[in-house]
Every structure is written in C-alpha cells, then in structure tokens.
Motif scaffolding. Structure first.
Motif, PDB file in Angstrom:
ATOM      1  N   MET A   1      27.423 -44.953  37.599  1.00 51.12           N
ATOM      2  CA  MET A   1      26.194 -44.382  37.089  1.00 51.12           C
ATOM      3  C   MET A   1      25.403 -45.521  36.438  1.00 51.12           C
ATOM      4  SD  MET A   1      25.773 -41.231  34.442  1.00 51.12           S
ATOM      5  CE  MET A   1      25.345 -39.858  35.466  1.00 51.12           C
ATOM      6  N   THR A   2      24.180 -45.615  36.849  1.00 48.30           N
ATOM      7  CA  THR A   2      23.352 -46.701  36.328  1.00 48.30           C
ATOM      8  C   THR A   2      22.639 -46.250  35.069  1.00 48.30           C
ATOM      9  OG1 THR A   2      21.409 -46.069  37.597  1.00 48.30           O
ATOM     10  CG2 THR A   2      22.985 -47.583  38.663  1.00 48.30           C
ATOM     11  N   LEU A   3      22.032 -47.211  34.431  1.00 43.98           N
ATOM     12  CA  LEU A   3      21.307 -46.944  33.199  1.00 43.98           C
ATOM     13  C   LEU A   3      20.089 -46.059  33.456  1.00 43.98           C
ATOM     14  CD1 LEU A   3      21.513 -47.579  30.238  1.00 43.98           C
ATOM     15  CD2 LEU A   3      20.081 -49.575  30.598  1.00 43.98           C
ATOM     16  N   ASP A   4      19.435 -46.252  34.591  1.00 44.91           N
ATOM     17  CA  ASP A   4      18.261 -45.442  34.930  1.00 44.91           C
ATOM     18  C   ASP A   4      18.653 -43.990  35.187  1.00 44.91           C
ATOM     19  OD1 ASP A   4      16.474 -47.514  34.683  1.00 44.91           O
ATOM     20  OD2 ASP A   4      16.674 -48.128  36.799  1.00 44.91           O
ATOM     21  N   SER A   5      19.763 -43.787  35.899  1.00 46.97           N
ATOM     22  CA  SER A   5      20.182 -42.407  36.180  1.00 46.97           C
ATOM     23  C   SER A   5      20.662 -41.717  34.896  1.00 46.97           C
ATOM     24  CB  SER A   5      21.277 -42.381  37.246  1.00 46.97           C
ATOM     25  OG  SER A   5      22.430 -43.057  36.783  1.00 46.97           O
ATOM     26  N   LEU A   6      21.263 -42.448  33.974  1.00 45.08           N
ATOM     27  CA  LEU A   6      21.671 -41.883  32.695  1.00 45.08           C
ATOM     28  C   LEU A   6      20.449 -41.478  31.876  1.00 45.08           C
ATOM     29  CD1 LEU A   6      23.954 -41.211  30.707  1.00 45.08           C
ATOM     30  CD2 LEU A   6      23.732 -43.533  29.824  1.00 45.08           C
ATOM     31  N   ALA A   7      19.416 -42.323  31.907  1.00 50.33           N
ATOM     32  CA  ALA A   7      18.180 -42.003  31.188  1.00 50.33           C
ATOM     33  C   ALA A   7      17.518 -40.765  31.787  1.00 50.33           C
ATOM     34  CB  ALA A   7      17.233 -43.200  31.218  1.00 50.33           C
ATOM     35  N   GLU A   8      17.509 -40.637  33.109  1.00 48.66           N
ATOM     36  CA  GLU A   8      16.934 -39.453  33.764  1.00 48.66           C
ATOM     37  C   GLU A   8      17.726 -38.193  33.397  1.00 48.66           C
ATOM     38  OE1 GLU A   8      16.694 -40.085  37.956  1.00 48.66           O
ATOM     39  OE2 GLU A   8      15.482 -41.888  37.725  1.00 48.66           O
ATOM     40  N   TRP A   9      19.058 -38.340  33.394  1.00 50.01           N
ATOM     41  CA  TRP A   9      19.904 -37.191  33.042  1.00 50.01           C
ATOM     42  C   TRP A   9      19.646 -36.746  31.602  1.00 50.01           C
ATOM     43  CZ3 TRP A   9      23.809 -36.243  29.505  1.00 50.01           C
ATOM     44  CH2 TRP A   9      24.551 -35.084  29.719  1.00 50.01           C
ATOM     45  N   LEU A  10      19.538 -37.703  30.679  1.00 50.33           N
ATOM     46  CA  LEU A  10      19.252 -37.383  29.286  1.00 50.33           C
ATOM     47  C   LEU A  10      17.888 -36.727  29.125  1.00 50.33           C
ATOM     48  CD1 LEU A  10      20.712 -40.405  27.286  1.00 50.33           C
ATOM     49  CD2 LEU A  10      21.492 -38.046  27.259  1.00 50.33           C
ATOM     50  N   LEU A  11      16.888 -37.190  29.858  1.00 47.31           N
ATOM     51  CA  LEU A  11      15.561 -36.574  29.802  1.00 47.31           C
ATOM     52  C   LEU A  11      15.596 -35.146  30.344  1.00 47.31           C
ATOM     53  CD1 LEU A  11      13.127 -39.470  30.788  1.00 47.31           C
ATOM     54  CD2 LEU A  11      13.314 -38.308  28.596  1.00 47.31           C
ATOM     55  N   ALA A  12      16.356 -34.950  31.407  1.00 47.51           N
ATOM     56  CA  ALA A  12      16.415 -33.621  32.027  1.00 47.51           C
ATOM     57  C   ALA A  12      17.147 -32.615  31.135  1.00 47.51           C
ATOM     58  CB  ALA A  12      17.100 -33.715  33.386  1.00 47.51           C
ATOM     59  N   TYR A  13      18.190 -33.058  30.452  1.00 43.76           N
ATOM     60  CA  TYR A  13      19.014 -32.139  29.661  1.00 43.76           C
ATOM     61  C   TYR A  13      18.855 -32.304  28.154  1.00 43.76           C
ATOM     62  CZ  TYR A  13      21.311 -30.944  34.001  1.00 43.76           C
ATOM     63  OH  TYR A  13      21.569 -30.507  35.257  1.00 43.76           O
ATOM     64  N   SER A  14      17.873 -33.051  27.707  1.00 41.48           N
ATOM     65  CA  SER A  14      17.717 -33.270  26.262  1.00 41.48           C
ATOM     66  C   SER A  14      17.351 -31.981  25.531  1.00 41.48           C
ATOM     67  CB  SER A  14      16.681 -34.353  25.992  1.00 41.48           C
ATOM     68  OG  SER A  14      15.394 -33.932  26.415  1.00 41.48           O
ATOM     69  N   GLY A  15      16.527 -31.135  26.127  1.00 36.03           N
ATOM     70  CA  GLY A  15      16.148 -29.867  25.485  1.00 36.03           C
ATOM     71  C   GLY A  15      17.350 -28.969  25.228  1.00 36.03           C
ATOM     72  N   PRO A  16      18.137 -28.660  26.275  1.00 39.45           N
ATOM     73  CA  PRO A  16      19.318 -27.818  26.040  1.00 39.45           C
ATOM     74  C   PRO A  16      20.352 -28.460  25.113  1.00 39.45           C
ATOM     75  CG  PRO A  16      18.772 -27.829  28.376  1.00 39.45           C
ATOM     76  CD  PRO A  16      17.882 -28.834  27.716  1.00 39.45           C
ATOM     77  N   LEU A  17      20.507 -29.776  25.178  1.00 37.31           N
ATOM     78  CA  LEU A  17      21.462 -30.446  24.293  1.00 37.31           C
ATOM     79  C   LEU A  17      21.019 -30.359  22.837  1.00 37.31           C
ATOM     80  CD1 LEU A  17      22.430 -33.645  26.337  1.00 37.31           C
ATOM     81  CD2 LEU A  17      23.867 -31.672  25.803  1.00 37.31           C
ATOM     82  N   ILE A  18      19.737 -30.582  22.588  1.00 36.44           N
ATOM     83  CA  ILE A  18      19.220 -30.477  21.215  1.00 36.44           C
ATOM     84  C   ILE A  18      19.357 -29.041  20.714  1.00 36.44           C
ATOM     85  CG2 ILE A  18      17.103 -30.597  19.827  1.00 36.44           C
ATOM     86  CD1 ILE A  18      16.328 -33.055  21.509  1.00 36.44           C
ATOM     87  N   ARG A  19      19.005 -28.079  21.573  1.00 33.76           N
ATOM     88  CA  ARG A  19      19.111 -26.666  21.179  1.00 33.76           C
ATOM     89  C   ARG A  19      20.568 -26.291  20.890  1.00 33.76           C
ATOM     90  NH1 ARG A  19      16.407 -24.329  25.318  1.00 33.76           N
ATOM     91  NH2 ARG A  19      14.492 -24.984  24.335  1.00 33.76           N
ATOM     92  N   GLY A  20      21.492 -26.756  21.715  1.00 28.91           N
ATOM     93  CA  GLY A  20      22.916 -26.493  21.475  1.00 28.91           C
ATOM     94  C   GLY A  20      23.396 -27.121  20.185  1.00 28.91           C
TER      95      GLY A  20
END
Length: 194
Positions: A1-20
């Motif tokens: 997993m590259t740094l770019d794909s990790l950043a994309e994953w964090l952007l995509a799931y940041s809302g649910p992670l923060i809410r959780g």
C-alpha cells in the motif's frame, strides 16, 4: 500500500472514523461520569451513616439512567438523527409518562411516603406505633418489623391476633394520626386497654 492510496483511504473514511471516535468518547465519558457519581454517593453514605440505603439505591439508579439516556441521545445525534426528531420523541415519552403517573398515583404515593419515612424517620424499626383511625374506632397498633417501598410491616399487638403481621401502606402514616413509643414497648396503661 502506497502513501497516496493510504491518503485516499483516510479521506474516504475520515467521516465515519471521526464519528465512531466521537461515539466511543461519548460512551466513555458517560461511563466515567456514572462511576464518579456512584463513588461519590458511596462516600456520602460512609460519611453520613444515618443516610439510609433505601434512598441511595434509587438515587444511584436514577442517576445511571439519566446519564446513559443522555449519552444515548448524544450518540443518536452524532449518528445523524435530527435533534427535532429526538426532542419530539422525548416530549411524547414524557407526555405518556405523565398520563401513566396519574394512572398509578397511589403506588407512587406509597413510594414517596416510603422515602419520607426513611429520611424523616417519624418511627424506626423496633418502635411501637398506632395508626389512629378516629375517636370511636381503634386503629392498627404494632411493633415495626420492616419498612419497604410500599408497606410498613407491623407485628400486631392488638390482642385480636397476637403475633400476626400487618402490612400498612406507607401513605396511611401521612393521612392519619400516628402514636409512637420509641423503646419498642407499650406503656403498661396502654397494654391494659388492649
């Protein structure tokens, strides 16, 4: 997993992670607040031994339900349920509870009178009490064996059925005149009348 794909994953799931994380934080804070209040009530009971356990248990339970109910409402709000819907549901519940309150007023009256008996101590376990009906009718007379949320149990001392137990609703002690003997023994003159 590259740094770019990790950043994309964090952007995509940041809302649910923060809410959780917020939901977990709300639940943790509610649990800690409930534990702190329970510990404070325990310390209060140790400092003031005359404060009866019969008062502390319902108070502890009410505080627990209030804190957990508030936490549940906050969690629902964080999960996207609108505040207007929550308040509408809450006020509807309160309205139904008010109707139920009037439907079971005698039971609640006995609960409240039990709280008053325990806190004001008009009599204690072991005392002899007489609930005076009226001038021409003898009342219930007996030694207090126990006091619970609905009834006070008396050992009948009236001579009709000695040794029998009589359960008197707690609200009756605030509706009628009550005669009390603190030492648990009736005066000799009163024994002769019975």
């Amino acid at each position: 997993m590259t740094l770019d794909s990790l950043a994309e994953w964090l952007l995509a799931y940041s809302g649910p992670l923060i809410r959780g994380g917020q939901v977990l934080l709300i639940l943790l804070l509610a649990w800690l607040l409930q534990r702190l209040l329970a510990r404070g009530l325990n310390r209060l009971a140790m400092r003031y031994p005359q404060l009866p356990v019969e008062v502390l248990w319902p108070l502890r339970g009410a505080l627990r339900w209030l804190i957990m109910g508030s936490a549940f409402m906050l969690v629902l709000e964080r999960l996207g349920v609108s505040a207007q819907v929550l308040w509408t549901a809450l006020t509807g519940f309160v309205a139904v509870a008010a109707v139920a309150f009037f439907a079971i007023w005698s039971v609640l009256s006995n609960l409240f009178c039990a709280l008053l008996i325990v806190t004001l101590t008009p009599f204690r376990i072991g005392d002899c009490v007489e609930v005076i009906e009226s001038a021409d009718k003898p009342g219930v007379i007996g030694r207090v064996l126990s006091i619970n949320l609905f009834y006070t149990t008396l050992e009948d001392l009236s001579g009709d059925a000695p040794g029998c137990w009589v359960q008197v609703p707690n609200s009756l002690f605030f509706q009628k005149a009550v005669r009390r003997w603190r030492n648990g023994e009736l005066p000799v003159a009163r024994k002769l009348e019975i």
